[in-house]
Design an enzyme around this catalytic site. Sequence first.
Site, PDB file in Angstrom:
ATOM      1  CG  ASP A  46      -0.473   0.550  -3.853  1.00  0.00           C
ATOM      2  OD1 ASP A  46      -1.552   0.016  -4.146  1.00  0.00           O
ATOM      3  OD2 ASP A  46      -0.368   1.468  -3.013  1.00  0.00           O
ATOM      4  N   GLY A  92       0.842  -1.201   0.000  1.00  0.00           N
ATOM      5  CA  GLY A  92       0.000   0.000   0.000  1.00  0.00           C
ATOM      6  C   GLY A  92       0.873   1.245   0.000  1.00  0.00           C
ATOM      7  CE1 TYR A 114     -10.055   1.742   7.508  1.00  0.00           C
ATOM      8  CE2 TYR A 114     -11.129   3.393   8.862  1.00  0.00           C
ATOM      9  CZ  TYR A 114      -9.979   2.847   8.333  1.00  0.00           C
ATOM     10  OH  TYR A 114      -8.759   3.403   8.639  1.00  0.00           O
ATOM     11  CE  LYS A 131      -7.688  -0.361   9.166  1.00  0.00           C
ATOM     12  NZ  LYS A 131      -6.444  -0.977   8.669  1.00  0.00           N
ATOM     13  CB  ILE A 181      -3.119  11.072   8.445  1.00  0.00           C
ATOM     14  CG1 ILE A 181      -3.031  10.055   9.592  1.00  0.00           C
ATOM     15  CG2 ILE A 181      -1.724  11.531   8.039  1.00  0.00           C
ATOM     16  CD1 ILE A 181      -2.358   8.767   9.231  1.00  0.00           C
ATOM     17  N   GLY A 234      -0.359   5.011  -1.127  1.00  0.00           N
ATOM     18  CA  GLY A 234      -1.413   5.714  -0.392  1.00  0.00           C
ATOM     19  C   GLY A 234      -0.911   6.930   0.375  1.00  0.00           C
ATOM     20  CD  GLN A 235      -3.509  11.122   4.178  1.00  0.00           C
ATOM     21  OE1 GLN A 235      -4.207  10.251   4.723  1.00  0.00           O
ATOM     22  NE2 GLN A 235      -3.567  12.385   4.529  1.00  0.00           N
ATOM     23  CG  LEU A 236       0.666   6.127   6.958  1.00  0.00           C
ATOM     24  CD1 LEU A 236       1.070   7.395   7.703  1.00  0.00           C
ATOM     25  CD2 LEU A 236      -0.106   5.199   7.904  1.00  0.00           C
TER      26      LEU A 236
HETATM   27  C1  AKB Z   1     -11.049   7.642   7.634  1.00  0.00           C
HETATM   28  O1  AKB Z   1     -11.549   8.773   7.713  1.00  0.00           O
HETATM   29  O2  AKB Z   1     -11.672   6.640   7.273  1.00  0.00           O
HETATM   30  C2  AKB Z   1      -9.606   7.463   8.031  1.00  0.00           C
HETATM   31  C3  AKB Z   1      -9.485   7.033   9.453  1.00  0.00           C
HETATM   32  C4  AKB Z   1      -9.795   7.959  10.539  1.00  0.00           C
HETATM   33  O3  AKB Z   1      -9.137   5.917   9.693  1.00  0.00           O
HETATM   34  N1  AKB Z   1      -8.887   8.676   7.827  1.00  0.00           N
END
Ligand code: AKB
Length: 322
Positions: free
Chosen positions: A39, A13, A144, A148, A174, A16-18
């Site tokens: 990626d 990945g 999501y 997690k 972030i 991506g942003q990070l």
């Molecule tokens: C999102 O907004 O889904 C992410 C997060 C806070 O994990 N930036």
Amino acid sequence: MINKGSERILIIGANGQLGSVLTEALKDKYDEEHVIASDLYLNEEYDGIFEIIDATNKSRIQTIVSKYNITQIYHLAAILSAKGEEQPLNTWEINMKTWLNVLEVSRISGISKVFYPSSIAVFGDNAQKDNTPQHSFLDPSTVYGISKVAGENWAHYYYLKYGLDVRSLRFPGIIGYQSMPGGGTTDYAVDIYHKAVKQEKFSCFLKSDTTLPMMFIDDAIRATLELMEAPADKIKVRTSYNISGVSFSPSEVVNSIQKIYPDFEVVYSPDFRQKIARNWPGSINDSEAKKDWGWKQKFNLDDITSVMINKLKEKYKAKSLI
Ligand code: AKB
């Protein structure tokens, strides 16, 4: 002390942003030829070793791990909170499959350390909203967030059962100038700076008083590296650590931007992301990260605004876009 020469790092990945910023930070820390970015798609601009990996394909991860004798994996690929709601079952499938593949390949190949980003999305309506404690009730409202919570528990399981050294942080939103986030609920806090620098009006998808935890990219990268470099016996939380940066609402970031661009204008048109944000904490208690491995955030809102505006101005000027 890091033994630079012996570590071989795989970032999954990396576009991506990070991932894009972390990969550069890892190249500064380790031998460049020992840092492998990967990626789904080739990044033509990337300067270094790059491999295409679709992390839903376990044997592809295994091939790359064996090819480069990888010792550490940073698994950053995931579908985020807002995008994930478009196709919940597909999001679950991708987020879980990729993570379980990484854990399995790591176990089989004797990987020494694995990094897994979790999120404030693990918290739901029944967690305390302010100064949310490390050990909170976790009833996330997005797929999501559910992925997690499950991912954190799988990290813990692999640590307990196989001794795999998996380390994880619950990231807030972030904010960085190098790349754009994609598909998150906190994305507005990056986009707003781009609009300010281009002197355009900003339409915000959250209500003006929606306070969320956020973090500047430099703090997020430093937190990741400090966690990964800490001695294993300091890592007491094997699900995922709360970490805190700053907390602010859209109206507070607008005020901060208006100190530099007094004419900056914003309109509020909340959409489905408002409901996601309402379920998340306003601020995070990160006392365990502070106590266990010495975490300390550096950037406050005005610091972030100043760096974001200066860096984006340079970027847009270089492309003659402002
Ligand atoms: C999102 O907004 O889904 C992410 C997060 C806070 O994990 N930036």
